[in-house]
Motif scaffolding. Structure first.
Motif, short mmCIF file in Angstrom:
data_model
loop_
_atom_site.label_atom_id
_atom_site.label_comp_id
_atom_site.label_asym_id
_atom_site.label_seq_id
_atom_site.Cartn_x
_atom_site.Cartn_y
_atom_site.Cartn_z
N SER A 139 0.81 -1.22 0.07
CA SER A 139 0.06 -0.04 0.07
C SER A 139 1.02 1.14 0.09
N ARG A 172 -0.03 -1.88 -7.41
CA ARG A 172 -1.26 -2.25 -7.97
C ARG A 172 -0.81 -3.34 -9.14
N LEU A 181 1.29 2.79 -9.76
CA LEU A 181 1.83 2.36 -8.28
C LEU A 181 2.24 1.09 -8.43
N ILE A 182 3.44 0.76 -7.63
CA ILE A 182 3.75 -0.56 -7.88
C ILE A 182 3.06 -1.78 -7.22
N PRO A 188 2.62 4.20 -1.44
CA PRO A 188 2.26 5.05 -2.49
C PRO A 188 3.53 5.40 -3.20
N ALA A 189 4.22 4.27 -4.22
CA ALA A 189 5.36 4.65 -5.00
C ALA A 189 5.02 4.26 -6.17
N THR A 190 5.44 4.95 -7.42
CA THR A 190 5.45 4.45 -8.79
C THR A 190 6.62 3.55 -9.03
#
Lengths: 265, 249
Positions: free
Chosen positions: B94, B144, B141-142, B96-98
């Motif tokens: 969860s 996802r 986002l990683i 929040p990092a791309t």
């Protein structure tokens, strides 16, 4: 209706609140994502003990808060080493120490109204010296956060990989703790020591619901924190309520609305 | 291996204990550029411990570990080493990092403190993303992504620092079957491109198939370092079961 900007104390309060609205989420993003939110509570209770000590000895209360909260975060690191697999124990021990010290020292504070204003925040009490102190501490936090942006991200995301890449993890972790201590101390005058930790966490929690990257989460959390602090000051002025309470309650209300809206979607 | 290849990893008389339990006993091996070492053995045999020792995470051991000709106790060549851990241990989904933020972060080993990313860093990012087949996912986002995609991102993160040695500890754990095959093919391709690989994996036959060297932790506790090409699968199984010893060097 009174013009809110006709008063010098309100101008000072808005400037201080705007700065706190930047630094609280800057450091809050890191501590929330590192799952260290409770450190804000432990630090703020220790800051309160420092405020009481300052009021008792004649040292400026915000300086007392800085000294005590820095001692608290270093204490958390020290105790954490003794309970490696139960590191949350360190946070609870330091928070209890802060509460205990506040309880004892408050008995020696002549004017308890001063201590109350630091517990729940005050918009009328910000002196020129406190204004300068808040600006100085805020500039320091913003500068360090910008300089260490990549390091803070990597440590928050994956501490082991960051260490392997050569990030000085232990040093940066201590810097994070000290920045937390400074932020809590700077914000204690206007938000109140008992509520400042929520300003570290709630804007970040709101931003995490809609953020699409680490960078956007940090920026959105600053926008929310500004909304909460400025909105809280308006509410405090016109409704004659404590600014700390109004700032936190606006934050909680926005968080609840975001949770309801995004769950429906 | 011919001497013209650079010596990448040399382990001599390595012993390691956890408290009173002996984990590694007299491990010896030498790897050269382009080698693919598969480390096989049962759970608790010391496979992951050996990876941690090579990474310098466990400082107290007997013997010596040298990377690129230098003892790691003297100097650790972090700019030449890449590491891919088990996906499940790597991150909080969860967060929040791309993909871009995660991969670019590992440029730290090349750039150091306070340095900003430049155009070359951006180009390098797009190159490694293409290399692992993750084009078009840069800003996602990683958390996802699927397990297989996430592991490709972590391989890209290791590759962006241009490592000469890639250490991988069970990189296919928690990844779906289709992605396991794709990731193993990707790792083999990286090895063909000249990156030396050291890898543990729960799927022993798949690892044996792609390895050029094997370190087999057999039932009597020692690690047997063998050349894969000289052995049949049956002989490897005999070493694994402790019924046969093999001296590689």
């Amino acid at each position: 209706m009174n013009n809110i900007f006709a008063y010098d104390f309100m101008i000072r309060a808005f400037i201080a609140a705007a700065l706190i609205g930047i630094i609280a989420p800057c450091i809050g993003t890191t501590i929330v994502l590192k799952r260290l939110s409770a450190i804000g509570d432990a630090t703020s209770h220790s800051a309160l003990a420092g405020i009481a000590a300052g009021l008792m000895t004649g040292v400026h209360p915000v300086l007392g808060a800085v000294i005590f909260s820095m001692a608290a975060v270093l204490g958390i690191e020290a105790v954490r080493k003794s309970f490696k697999n139960y590191s949350e124990i360190a946070t609870v021990i330091i928070m209890s120490t802060g509460i205990g010290l506040t309880a004892v020292l408050s008995g020696f504070v002549g004017n308890t109204a001063d201590l109350n204003s630091f517990m729940f925040g005050s918009i009328v009490a910000i002196s020129d010296f406190e204004m300068i102190l808040t600006v100085g501490l805020s500039v320091a936090v913003i500068a360090v956060t910008m300089l260490l942006y990549r390091e803070l991200f990597y440590i928050a995301f994956d501490e082991d990989a960051a260490e392997l890449a050569g990030v000085p993890v232990k040093t940066v972790n201590i810097i994070i703790m000290l920045l937390t201590a400074i932020t809590v101390s700077a914000a204690s005058r206007i938000v109140g020591a008992l509520m400042v930790s929520s300003l570290l966490v709630i804007p970040v929690a709101c931003a995490m619901i809609i953020g699409k990257s680490y960078k956007s989460t940090m920026i959105i959390s600053i926008v929310f924190a500004e909304l909460f602090t400025v909105g809280g000051l308006f509410a405090s002025f016109y409704l004659d309520v404590k600014p700390g309470g109004s700032i936190v309650l606006i934050g909680v209300a926005v968080l609840v609305m975001l949770l309801i809206f995004f769950r429906r979607r | 291996m011919a001497a013209k290849y650079e010596e990448v990893l040399k382990i001599e008389k390595l012993y390691f204990d956890y408290s009173d339990t002996s984990v590694l006993k007299d491990v010896n091996l030498t790897l050269y550029q382009g080698d693919f070492l598969g480390i096989i053995g049962s759970n608790g045999a010391g496979k992951s411990t050996l990876i941690k020792l090579i990474l310098g995470k466990l400082p107290y051991y007997k013997g010596s570990i040298s990377l690129f000709g230098t003892d790691i106790k003297k100097s650790f060549p972090r700019d030449k080493i890449g590491y891919v851990a088990q996906k499940a241990n790597s991150f909080n989904t969860s967060f929040p990092a791309t993909v871009k933020e995660v991969v670019m972060a590992n440029l730290y080993s090349k750039k150091g403190l306070f340095k900003r990313y430049n155009k070359q860093d951006e180009e390098r990012f797009y190159e490694v993303i293409r290399r692992v087949g993750m084009e078009g996912c840069e800003n996602r986002l990683i958390g996802r992504l699927s397990g297989g995609q996430q592991q490709r991102v972590f391989i890209a993160r290791a590759l962006i620092s241009e490592p000469k040695l890639l250490l991988m500890d069970e990189p296919t754990v928690g990844v779906d079957m289709q992605s396991v095959t794709e990731i193993m093919n990707l790792i083999s391709e990286l090895n063909r491109q000249g990156i030396t690989i050291v890898m543990t994996n729960h799927d022993t036959p798949a690892l044996v198939e792609v390895s050029s060297k094997l370190l087999i932790f057999c039932s009597h506790g020692n690690g047997e370092f063998v050349d894969r090409a000289n052995l049949t699968m049956e002989q490897i199984n005999q070493i694994y079961a402790g019924k046969r010893r093999h001296n590689h060097e």
